[in-house]
Write a protein that holds these residues in place. Structure first.
Motif, short mmCIF file in Angstrom:
data_model
loop_
_atom_site.label_atom_id
_atom_site.label_comp_id
_atom_site.label_asym_id
_atom_site.label_seq_id
_atom_site.Cartn_x
_atom_site.Cartn_y
_atom_site.Cartn_z
N ALA A 1 46.97 37.56 42.97
CA ALA A 1 45.64 37.24 43.48
C ALA A 1 44.82 36.47 42.46
O ALA A 1 44.09 35.53 42.80
CB ALA A 1 44.91 38.52 43.88
N ALA A 2 44.93 36.85 41.19
CA ALA A 2 44.17 36.19 40.14
C ALA A 2 44.77 34.84 39.76
O ALA A 2 44.06 33.84 39.62
CB ALA A 2 44.10 37.10 38.91
N LEU A 3 46.09 34.81 39.64
CA LEU A 3 46.76 33.60 39.16
C LEU A 3 46.87 32.54 40.25
O LEU A 3 46.61 31.36 40.01
CB LEU A 3 48.16 33.97 38.65
N GLY A 4 47.24 32.95 41.44
CA GLY A 4 47.50 31.98 42.49
C GLY A 4 46.31 31.66 43.37
O GLY A 4 46.28 30.61 44.02
N ARG A 5 45.31 32.57 43.41
CA ARG A 5 44.19 32.38 44.34
C ARG A 5 42.82 32.42 43.68
O ARG A 5 41.81 32.29 44.36
CB ARG A 5 44.27 33.41 45.47
N GLY A 6 42.80 32.60 42.38
CA GLY A 6 41.54 32.52 41.66
C GLY A 6 40.60 33.69 41.85
O GLY A 6 39.43 33.63 41.45
N ALA A 7 41.08 34.77 42.45
CA ALA A 7 40.21 35.93 42.68
C ALA A 7 40.08 36.75 41.40
O ALA A 7 40.89 36.66 40.48
CB ALA A 7 40.80 36.79 43.79
N ARG A 8 39.02 37.55 41.35
CA ARG A 8 38.93 38.59 40.34
C ARG A 8 39.59 39.83 40.93
O ARG A 8 39.25 40.25 42.05
CB ARG A 8 37.49 38.88 39.97
N ALA A 9 40.54 40.41 40.21
CA ALA A 9 41.36 41.46 40.81
C ALA A 9 41.45 42.67 39.89
O ALA A 9 41.51 42.54 38.67
CB ALA A 9 42.76 40.93 41.12
N LEU A 10 41.46 43.84 40.52
CA LEU A 10 41.55 45.11 39.80
C LEU A 10 42.65 45.95 40.42
O LEU A 10 42.72 46.10 41.64
CB LEU A 10 40.21 45.85 39.91
N GLY A 11 43.49 46.52 39.58
CA GLY A 11 44.52 47.44 40.03
C GLY A 11 44.20 48.86 39.61
O GLY A 11 43.88 49.10 38.44
N LEU A 12 44.26 49.79 40.55
CA LEU A 12 44.05 51.21 40.27
C LEU A 12 45.38 51.93 40.42
O LEU A 12 45.99 51.89 41.49
CB LEU A 12 43.02 51.80 41.23
N GLU A 13 45.83 52.56 39.35
CA GLU A 13 47.17 53.15 39.33
C GLU A 13 47.12 54.47 38.57
O GLU A 13 46.52 54.58 37.50
CB GLU A 13 48.14 52.18 38.64
N GLY B 1 40.49 34.39 48.23
CA GLY B 1 40.10 33.14 47.59
C GLY B 1 39.31 33.40 46.32
O GLY B 1 39.09 34.55 45.92
N PRO B 2 38.84 32.32 45.67
CA PRO B 2 38.14 32.45 44.38
C PRO B 2 36.87 33.29 44.42
O PRO B 2 36.45 33.83 43.40
CB PRO B 2 37.82 30.99 44.02
N ALA B 3 36.24 33.40 45.58
CA ALA B 3 35.01 34.17 45.68
C ALA B 3 35.25 35.67 45.85
O ALA B 3 34.30 36.46 45.85
CB ALA B 3 34.16 33.66 46.83
N ASP B 4 36.50 36.07 45.98
CA ASP B 4 36.81 37.47 46.31
C ASP B 4 36.96 38.36 45.09
O ASP B 4 37.34 37.91 44.01
CB ASP B 4 38.08 37.54 47.16
N ARG B 5 36.68 39.63 45.34
CA ARG B 5 36.96 40.71 44.40
C ARG B 5 37.99 41.61 45.07
O ARG B 5 37.67 42.35 46.01
CB ARG B 5 35.69 41.49 44.08
N LEU B 6 39.22 41.52 44.62
CA LEU B 6 40.32 42.27 45.22
C LEU B 6 40.59 43.54 44.43
O LEU B 6 40.61 43.51 43.19
CB LEU B 6 41.57 41.41 45.30
N VAL B 7 40.82 44.63 45.14
CA VAL B 7 41.26 45.89 44.52
C VAL B 7 42.56 46.29 45.17
O VAL B 7 42.67 46.36 46.40
CB VAL B 7 40.21 47.00 44.69
N ASP B 8 43.59 46.55 44.34
CA ASP B 8 44.88 47.00 44.82
C ASP B 8 45.00 48.49 44.51
O ASP B 8 44.94 48.90 43.34
CB ASP B 8 46.00 46.21 44.14
N LEU B 9 45.14 49.29 45.55
CA LEU B 9 45.21 50.75 45.39
C LEU B 9 46.65 51.18 45.21
O LEU B 9 47.49 50.95 46.07
CB LEU B 9 44.60 51.43 46.62
N GLY B 10 46.93 51.81 44.07
CA GLY B 10 48.31 52.14 43.72
C GLY B 10 49.02 50.87 43.30
O GLY B 10 50.00 50.46 43.92
N SER B 11 48.52 50.23 42.25
CA SER B 11 48.92 48.85 41.91
C SER B 11 50.30 48.73 41.28
O SER B 11 50.80 47.61 41.11
CB SER B 11 47.88 48.21 41.00
N GLY B 12 50.94 49.86 40.94
CA GLY B 12 52.34 49.80 40.48
C GLY B 12 52.54 48.87 39.31
O GLY B 12 51.90 48.98 38.27
#
Length: 236
Positions: free
Chosen positions: A37-49, A18-29
């Motif tokens: 996560a950012a567009l549809g759920r309002g989260a702040r999201a980081l991809g590590l690749e 949700g909007p309060a979350d900080r999501l990290v995707d490991l191996g974000s491709g």
């Protein structure tokens, strides 16, 4: 291999993003989980690749979706040498041996952090939830607090003798017993969900007493018990 769109949405659902979350995707491709996560759920999201070409592609896709770097970021990084401990949700689509290497890092994160994996599990760390999206098998875990050890009961409102709880923990599974004088009683329905610990036990006078609290270091906070006011329980 990219994660199918249906699996992306289901992973975000299982992670309760949700909007309060900080999501990290490991191996974000190609970046689709971060962008969703950012567009549809309002989260702040980081991809590590690790692959710089995929990082560049992900940044291009995020810009095309109208997302700023504040909402969706991508970094060229080694997931085993990068600090992502502030995340509240971790997603991954990694090989089994990489999942197992990540387990110590995940267990060091804040209790309650949600972890969702596409296709591969965590070995002996059994999932709290499983799901499918098309052909994709999905798993979700909640990082548990450390509840193991000896806990001394401080609950004068219950009118109980000196009691110590001996708790044993294997990942999120807990069991143990209450020790009073020279006797003991096994814990019933002991459950650990993130930092929330619940169990019941039968007191020497025959009462079934239920405890419900949150583990915070060497204490349970906001502890409640069935039928009486109770003080905190402190680890000794």
């Amino acid at each position: 291999m990219p994660t199918p769109d249906a699996a992306v949405e289901r992973m975000l659902q299982m992670g309760e993003v949700g909007p309060a979350d900080r999501l990290v995707d490991l191996g974000s491709g190609d970046g689709k989980i971060v962008i969703a996560a950012a567009l549809g759920r309002g989260a702040r999201a980081l991809g590590l690749e690790f692959n710089p070409q995929l990082v560049a592609l992900s940044r291009q896709r995020a810009r095309a979706a109208g997302l700023t770097e504040e909402r969706a970021r991508f970094r060229e990084a080694d997931i085993f040498a990068t600090d992502f401990s502030d995340a509240t949700v971790v997603t991954m689509y990694l090989l089994p041996q990489l999942n197992l290497r990540l387990r110590p890092t995940l267990f060091a994160m804040a209790p309650g952090t949600r972890v969702v994996s596409h296709s591969f599990d965590m070995g002996e760390w059994l999932p709290d939830e499983q799901g499918r999206a098309g052909l994709a098998q999905l798993y979700r875990w909640t990082v548990p607090a450390n509840a193991s050890g000896a806990w001394a009961l401080e609950a004068p409102g219950l009118g109980l003798p000196a009691t110590t709880f001996e708790l044993r923990q294997r990942f999120q599974r807990v069991d143990g017993e209450a020790r009073v004088d020279d006797g003991s009683a096994g814990l019933v329905d002991a459950r650990l969900d993130g930092d929330r610990l619940r169990f019941a036990w039968r007191a020497p006078d025959g009462r079934a007493i239920h405890f419900d609290g949150r583990v915070a270091g060497d204490r349970w906070q906001r502890l409640s018990s069935a039928g009486a006011a109770a003080g905190p329980v402190r680890l000794r």
